[in-house]
Design an enzyme around this catalytic site. Sequence first.
Site, PDB file in Angstrom:
ATOM      1  N   VAL A 598       0.824  -1.204   0.000  1.00  0.00           N
ATOM      2  CA  VAL A 598       0.000   0.000   0.000  1.00  0.00           C
ATOM      3  C   VAL A 598       0.860   1.256   0.000  1.00  0.00           C
ATOM      4  O   VAL A 598       0.645   2.182  -0.771  1.00  0.00           O
ATOM      5  CB  VAL A 598      -0.961  -0.007   1.206  1.00  0.00           C
ATOM      6  CG1 VAL A 598      -1.669   1.332   1.312  1.00  0.00           C
ATOM      7  CG2 VAL A 598      -1.970  -1.130   1.056  1.00  0.00           C
ATOM      8  N   CYS A 599       1.877   1.299   0.866  1.00  0.00           N
ATOM      9  CA  CYS A 599       2.702   2.502   0.951  1.00  0.00           C
ATOM     10  C   CYS A 599       3.415   2.777  -0.361  1.00  0.00           C
ATOM     11  O   CYS A 599       3.590   3.923  -0.761  1.00  0.00           O
ATOM     12  CB  CYS A 599       3.717   2.373   2.083  1.00  0.00           C
ATOM     13  SG  CYS A 599       2.985   2.665   3.706  1.00  0.00           S
ATOM     14  N   THR A 600       3.866   1.725  -1.027  1.00  0.00           N
ATOM     15  CA  THR A 600       4.557   1.904  -2.300  1.00  0.00           C
ATOM     16  C   THR A 600       3.609   2.482  -3.340  1.00  0.00           C
ATOM     17  O   THR A 600       3.905   3.469  -4.005  1.00  0.00           O
ATOM     18  CB  THR A 600       5.131   0.565  -2.792  1.00  0.00           C
ATOM     19  OG1 THR A 600       6.092   0.100  -1.857  1.00  0.00           O
ATOM     20  CG2 THR A 600       5.788   0.725  -4.151  1.00  0.00           C
ATOM     21  N   HIS A 603       2.102   6.268  -1.876  1.00  0.00           N
ATOM     22  CA  HIS A 603       2.965   7.421  -1.649  1.00  0.00           C
ATOM     23  C   HIS A 603       4.301   7.384  -2.375  1.00  0.00           C
ATOM     24  O   HIS A 603       4.886   8.433  -2.626  1.00  0.00           O
ATOM     25  CB  HIS A 603       3.250   7.564  -0.148  1.00  0.00           C
ATOM     26  CG  HIS A 603       2.013   7.727   0.681  1.00  0.00           C
ATOM     27  ND1 HIS A 603       1.192   8.826   0.576  1.00  0.00           N
ATOM     28  CD2 HIS A 603       1.439   6.916   1.593  1.00  0.00           C
ATOM     29  CE1 HIS A 603       0.161   8.687   1.410  1.00  0.00           C
ATOM     30  NE2 HIS A 603       0.290   7.532   2.035  1.00  0.00           N
ATOM     31  N   PHE A 604       4.825   6.202  -2.694  1.00  0.00           N
ATOM     32  CA  PHE A 604       6.172   6.132  -3.240  1.00  0.00           C
ATOM     33  C   PHE A 604       6.237   5.285  -4.509  1.00  0.00           C
ATOM     34  O   PHE A 604       7.038   4.364  -4.609  1.00  0.00           O
ATOM     35  CB  PHE A 604       7.147   5.556  -2.199  1.00  0.00           C
ATOM     36  CG  PHE A 604       7.052   6.227  -0.856  1.00  0.00           C
ATOM     37  CD1 PHE A 604       7.221   7.594  -0.736  1.00  0.00           C
ATOM     38  CD2 PHE A 604       6.768   5.484   0.281  1.00  0.00           C
ATOM     39  CE1 PHE A 604       7.122   8.211   0.504  1.00  0.00           C
ATOM     40  CE2 PHE A 604       6.672   6.090   1.516  1.00  0.00           C
ATOM     41  CZ  PHE A 604       6.839   7.475   1.644  1.00  0.00           C
TER      42      PHE A 604
END
Length: 1040
Positions: A598-600, A603-604
């Site tokens: 999810v974070c990848t 946001h990234f």
Amino acid sequence: MDILEPSMLLDEELYSRQLYVLGPLAMQRIQTAKVLLSGLQGLGAEIAKNLVLMGVGSLTLHDPHPTCWSDLAAQFFLSEKDLEKNRADASQKCLAQLNEAVQVFVYTGDITEDLLLNFQVVVLTASNLEEQLKVGTLCHKHGVCFLVADTRGLVGQLFCDFGENFTVQDPTEAEPLTAAIQDISQGSPGILTLRREDNRHSFCDGDLVTFSGIEGMVELNGCSPRPIHVQEDGSLDIGDTTTFSRYLHGGVITEVKRSKTVTHKPLDIALLQPQVVAQNHQQARRAHLLHQVFRALHKFQNLHGRLPRPWDPVDAKIVVGLAQALEPLKGREEEPLDEALLWTIALSSAGGLSPMAAILGAMAAQEVLKAISRKFMPVDQWLYFDALDCLPEDCLPNPEDCAPVRSEKRRGCRYDGQIAVFGAGFQEKLSLQHYFLVGTGAIGCELLKDFALMGLGAGGCGGVTVADMDHIERSNLSRQFLFRTQDIGRPKAEVAAAAAQKLNPDLRVTSLTQPLDPTTEHIYGENFFSHVDGVVAALDSFSARHYVATRCTQYLKPLLEAGTQGTRGSASVFIPHVTEVYSGPASAAASEDAPHPVCTGWHFPSTAEHTLQWARNEFEELFRLSAETINCYQQAPTSLADMDRPQTLTLLRLVLGVLRVHPQTWQDCVVWALGQWQLCFHYGIIQLLRHFPPDKMLEDGTPFWSGSKHCPQPLEFDTNQDMDLLYVLAAANLYAQMHGIPGSPDQTALRELLKLLPQPDPQHLASTFASNLELTWASTEFGPELLKELQEALEVWGKGPPLKPLMFQKDDSNFHMDFVTAAASLRCQNYRIPPVDCSQSKRIVDQIIPAIATTTAAVAGLLGLELYKVVYGSRPLGAFRHSYLHLAENNLMRWVPSPPTTQTFNCLKWTSWDRLKVPAGQPERTLESLLAHLQEQYGLRVRMLLYGPALLYSARWSSQKQAQHLSLRVTELVQRVTGQVPEPGLQVLVLELSCEGEEDKTAFPPLHYELCDKPATAPPLGSMEICLKTLHLERTADTQ
């Protein structure tokens, strides 16, 4: 002869999978091409079928000969009612039905120079050498691409002459290399450094590249292709950049594919100076031998007016003599010909086999496409293939057994072509087989066709059972040739079974539409597999293949399986106790449906795939999950504190966005969509950079925004930017659909409306994004104020009508893919990631596997060859072949499978095909008796015993719990632990065990607890080698 001009319109839905292989430009060339095909035996039918399916503009058929019995073993457009009719005339109608967009003509005259001028490509099959030389010379003279294809029994030949100056505009199947730029120096030479994640690139010295998206050194953007030189550290010398502006950041380097020029010799020269496709010296020697064999067979046919009689030693001796007397090949050291190999080929050369026609027909059709499209390197110039490994080494057929079938009532048999190679006795054996085909997609249709022509399961108690739960879609029709337009929407298994029976009325086919998975083991259980001689898997997912392979291992059934991706294909065979078991690429199976973290994705992101995954998740949250959650709340109001965090996040993004009440008009939907744009691509990015500024440093001194983390930049909404407008158009229409409000596809009107609308309130957007950020990264609950606000808003929404959750569909007309494509493209702009076009986006999002008819036909043919060996029985490991095919690179590799791996524990040896067999006994034994038997008979002290996921026994349990289980009979214990009553008629319980003293890599064979009433005996030594050095080795299994 007048050939009409083909249509210019490209049917993207029909050719969707093929477009991902060839591209739009190649497809446009293909659908305007005119091809002449001479020879409509099995090989010619395969070539014609592939070309029509793939959408060649027009195909003209030529064959002056009538249909005969031996044709029917490989020619699927002909039947017994066509005997004595002209092959081309009899095939034309069925061919035309494959693709309404292709014009299929029949030409009945002689092939003349004037005729050849009408075509771009001419293909000869089943032709004599004199005709080949005449037509080949004329084609070379006029720049017409010329091919010769032929099969003789178990050997095949392909020749290409595309002229002396043929340009291949796209030589490889691979996409152009792209990489993100980290830095470019000013100097001579300028040195380009790639971002860390792209540093392991595949750029080579001399590659031509271009640039885009660079800030600062803008002179490079869109420049003419520049050559590069790869440095030792992986950086790239891109030439003089001294006079260019200073590089700031961003940008992408992209490889520019170079065309290649091919020079081919005409047939009369290439015949004596053959350039053959070979991977090594040994393959080259064999290819040159096969080249001489075909020359000798042509001479025999010219002298005698026929082919050698099947397995006739007199004719074979003549062929061998003719081969040995041939003029030596020029430019090669003369080597003695392998007389034994010559002899075998001559003996079996009279036959015509469906698998061989499928393989050579696929290769030839692919070469036709290369000639038309100028995509992929053509064969240079001779390609030879043989499958003599299909013949048994110990007992070759005899002339009487291989002679054409004759009787008072019949002058022949539809299997005469196959009988000429393997004999009537083997044909009878084929007819009595019962095979299970899993999957009736592209490969499955080709296999069913081959089964029908081979006569597999076409007699006695034989048969073929096919299983497929899918229904026919229009995009299937360009590869799955058993289906027609009128079949769209019908079950694949049923239609394929009926179509196969039309090919061979004697074929016995049963269709099943239930999936083959753990939920249907009551259907595909022990009784089902006990009536099956083998399994063929034509599946497109690794998880499905693994499951089928597990069942084959459990029931000791041979497994043949194949798969394709673009012009690559593989075919494998797994035989109990002979070969390794199926393992498949474990990494692909493990990651098949795994989303990015999810974070990848949120946001990234660092790749286009990340942005597409994010965009796909956006669709689910905004247009499906939010509607489902609100509808559930309407039906059963609940406190938000009881909801899980994903549900709450979904509601927050919808309810607390710029539109806090139900939309009433199309304009309301546009306002909401514009707010979503600002939230995702402007204010959201600003908020992210407040948390992680561009100059943020980690504790170790390295920049936070480095490596795979691309520092984003906020976008400014611009109605003149296509992707900005497309996002709002798609999002507003989807939002309108969800609320039952009429939408609008009018982009011009939308652009005017957006100019009149005020920009969304930044405070609302910023607070919403901040909450999203907290939800994603923190595990704390919502604060009471935010919960209260959301609860009040939800109560307002709950009073309205139910919402319509939108299920994602890959239809181009419903705004689903438009939303995902636009959202991903804008996300790429935020993070300076090279975007992908709409076609690539659709392939990635829908996990579409590129596919083409030629590859599927070839791998089905390769499996057909292995099927011959499996049915023959008792073949050694060295007879079988795994295969890998890459038609774009003219590469076909076949190799002997690995033997099964042997494991040992104490004095016990086994492979993955073995199992421990223990009879239940009368009366049935208890668990305590079973454990004692295993220890006494095999020296195994069981530490854990399982039935599926259910734990039946553990040595770690308390003595009291152990005692409760040990006293129960095994079936009683299974019923108590699982809560399920064993199926009536169940003969075996398959148990798994682990034992004291085992190593981490030890995988004990499954324990087959036999419930059927039969004498209790120890496992036969033929299936497992027992090396226990005790007297127990000689004892039969005890009963209690």
